[in-house]
Design an enzyme around this catalytic site. Structure first.
Site, PDB file in Angstrom:
ATOM      1  N   TYR A 142       0.820  -1.223   0.000  1.00 48.70           N
ATOM      2  CA  TYR A 142       0.000   0.000   0.000  1.00 48.70           C
ATOM      3  C   TYR A 142       0.852   1.270   0.000  1.00 48.70           C
ATOM      4  CZ  TYR A 142      -3.963  -3.046   1.200  1.00 48.70           C
ATOM      5  OH  TYR A 142      -4.925  -4.022   1.206  1.00 48.70           O
ATOM      6  N   LYS A 188       3.687 -15.441   2.049  1.00 51.19           N
ATOM      7  CA  LYS A 188       3.699 -16.232   0.804  1.00 51.19           C
ATOM      8  C   LYS A 188       5.157 -16.496   0.456  1.00 51.19           C
ATOM      9  CE  LYS A 188       0.929 -17.326  -2.061  1.00 51.19           C
ATOM     10  NZ  LYS A 188       0.395 -18.706  -2.278  1.00 51.19           N
ATOM     11  N   ASP A 220      -2.835 -18.256   1.503  1.00 54.66           N
ATOM     12  CA  ASP A 220      -3.999 -18.947   0.929  1.00 54.66           C
ATOM     13  C   ASP A 220      -4.513 -20.029   1.875  1.00 54.66           C
ATOM     14  OD1 ASP A 220      -1.524 -20.021   0.392  1.00 54.66           O
ATOM     15  OD2 ASP A 220      -1.987 -20.707  -1.620  1.00 54.66           O
ATOM     16  N   ASP A 244      -5.229  -7.063   5.768  1.00 56.27           N
ATOM     17  CA  ASP A 244      -6.452  -6.368   5.376  1.00 56.27           C
ATOM     18  C   ASP A 244      -7.528  -7.392   5.018  1.00 56.27           C
ATOM     19  OD1 ASP A 244      -8.208  -4.446   4.585  1.00 56.27           O
ATOM     20  OD2 ASP A 244      -7.039  -3.724   2.874  1.00 56.27           O
ATOM     21  N   ASP A 248     -10.828  -9.017   7.696  1.00 52.12           N
ATOM     22  CA  ASP A 248     -12.241  -8.920   7.327  1.00 52.12           C
ATOM     23  C   ASP A 248     -12.872 -10.307   7.267  1.00 52.12           C
ATOM     24  OD1 ASP A 248     -12.256  -6.217   7.229  1.00 52.12           O
ATOM     25  OD2 ASP A 248     -13.043  -6.062   5.189  1.00 52.12           O
TER      26      ASP A 248
END
Ligand code: NAD
Length: 353
Positions: A142, A188, A220, A244, A248
């Protein structure tokens, strides 16, 4: 006796309603434990833009910088749709987080036994879940440069330094130490060099926390296990983008956005806010669920003021109100419902007993 000075930014929509509820509960905490509470209120979001032409006025930012703790209700208003990005209420949030240097975002996701049937997951999977996701908040994809968009190509950059990973990892390990002593680092590393560094640094930091069990999981797989076996998690540590998304996802198991608190810490000043937005569809009706805001205030007591008994008292107050059958509309199903104020009054009363 402690002095509890709080910079309160109620903001827009249901923000003022849930902030009033949280401050009412903090007032009860101050009374019960003999602290001196002062609340300094400032504008943020659409209401600030309407009055001053900017969603984060200088006076607000200055007050927040002085701290030591900032409570934010929510920002956002449908009337802001046409504004330039920098003038939109949400721009205030991003600026505030980065100005305060809050590099660690803590999002507890716990399924309240009384509300387990509101979960998006099956009862037997959801029941007993209790985790905190620690998300790195000021680095990664970001913020990385270069970043640009051309007609047929766009670029974002994922960068983390050892120092950035170390400091957020320490926050997560300390938290794990105060809980069930289990930390899962999500990355990852099978495809990203940045994740390989992340993994190695977490292992280095882990040497100082031999009492905390550490495992590493690819993002994942973590996304899958969050909905198939969420009880395996205690503290999840991850970078900005994965955090992020996963936070959620984890929140869906709790039953309502109105339950989820957050703390952004790491700088001199902590920022505490419910995860939900300004909910224009229910604003002004007095029916918003104040639990997320009240729990954010509990995080503030623990993190910014070191008042852990007080934080526990607030959490117990929320549990007591739920056990007594009090439900705001979002978690009432077809049953009886109470207002924002009635719920907050019940928590405040439980705290003072
Ligand atoms: P939202 O979180 O405001 O609302 C989503 C849904 O959840 C709505 O149906 C709402 O009624 C319900 N809900 C949210 N909080 C609740 C509560 N405490 N009690 C009961 N029900 C609750 O998300 P949205 O509708 O996508 O966004 C509305 C505005 O809020 C937008 O302007 C958005 O940009 C902004 N927003 C702000 C923040 C923030 O301030 N941190 C976060 C997300 C969205």
């Amino acid at each position: 006796m402690s002095k509890l000075h709080i910079v309160s930014l109620p903001g827009d929509g249901i923000g003022p309603e849930v902030t009033t509820a949280a401050m009412h509960v903090l007032g009860a905490v101050a009374k019960r434990f003999g602290h001196e509470l002062t609340v300094e209120e400032h504008l943020v979001g659409w209401c600030a833009y309407e009055k001053t032409g900017t969603p984060l006025p200088d006076a607000t930012l200055e007050a927040c910088r002085r701290g030591p703790a900032v409570f934010l209700g929510a920002v956002g208003d449908p009337r802001a749709e046409g504004l330039l990005p920098g003038k939109r209420p949400e721009a205030a949030l991003l600026k505030l987080r980065s100005e305060l240097g809050c590099f660690a975002n803590l999002r507890p996701a716990r399924v309240d036994e009384e509300l387990v049937d509101m979960s998006a997951l099956k009862r037997e999977i959801a029941s007993g879940c209790d985790m905190v996701i620690v998300r790195e908040l000021t680095g990664g994809l970001y913020y990385g440069t270069p970043r640009f968009k051309e007609a047929d190509r766009a670029v974002n950059t994922l960068v983390y330094t050892r120092a950035e990973v170390e400091r957020v990892a320490k926050v997560a390990f300390e938290l794990a130490r105060s809980r069930r002593k289990k930390l899962t680092s999500v990355d990852k590393a099978n495809v990203l060099e940045v994740s390989q560094l992340w993994h190695a640094v977490v292992d280095d930091v882990a040497k100082s926390y031999p009492d905390v069990a550490v495992d590493h999981m690819y993002a994942d797989r973590a996304a899958m296990e969050l909905v198939t076996a969420p009880k395996r998690f205690d503290v999840i540590l991850t970078e900005n983008l994965f955090g992020d998304i996963l936070s959620d996802e984890a929140s869906a198991m709790c039953g309502s956005l109105g339950l989820l608190a957050s703390a952004s810490v790491g700088g001199k000043v902590g920022l505490y806010e419910p995860v939900h937005g300004s909910a224009p569809d229910i604003a002004g009706k007095g029916i918003a669920n104040p639990i997320a805001a009240i729990r954010s205030a509990a995080l503030m007591l623990g993190y910014s003021f070191g008042l852990h008994a007080e934080a526990v008292a607030v959490e117990r107050g929320v549990s007591k109100a739920l056990a007594d059958g009090l439900r705001t509309a979002d978690v009432a199903g077809g049953g009886p419902r109470v207002s924002t104020r009635e719920f907050a009054n019940a928590v405040a009363e439980a705290v003072t007993k």
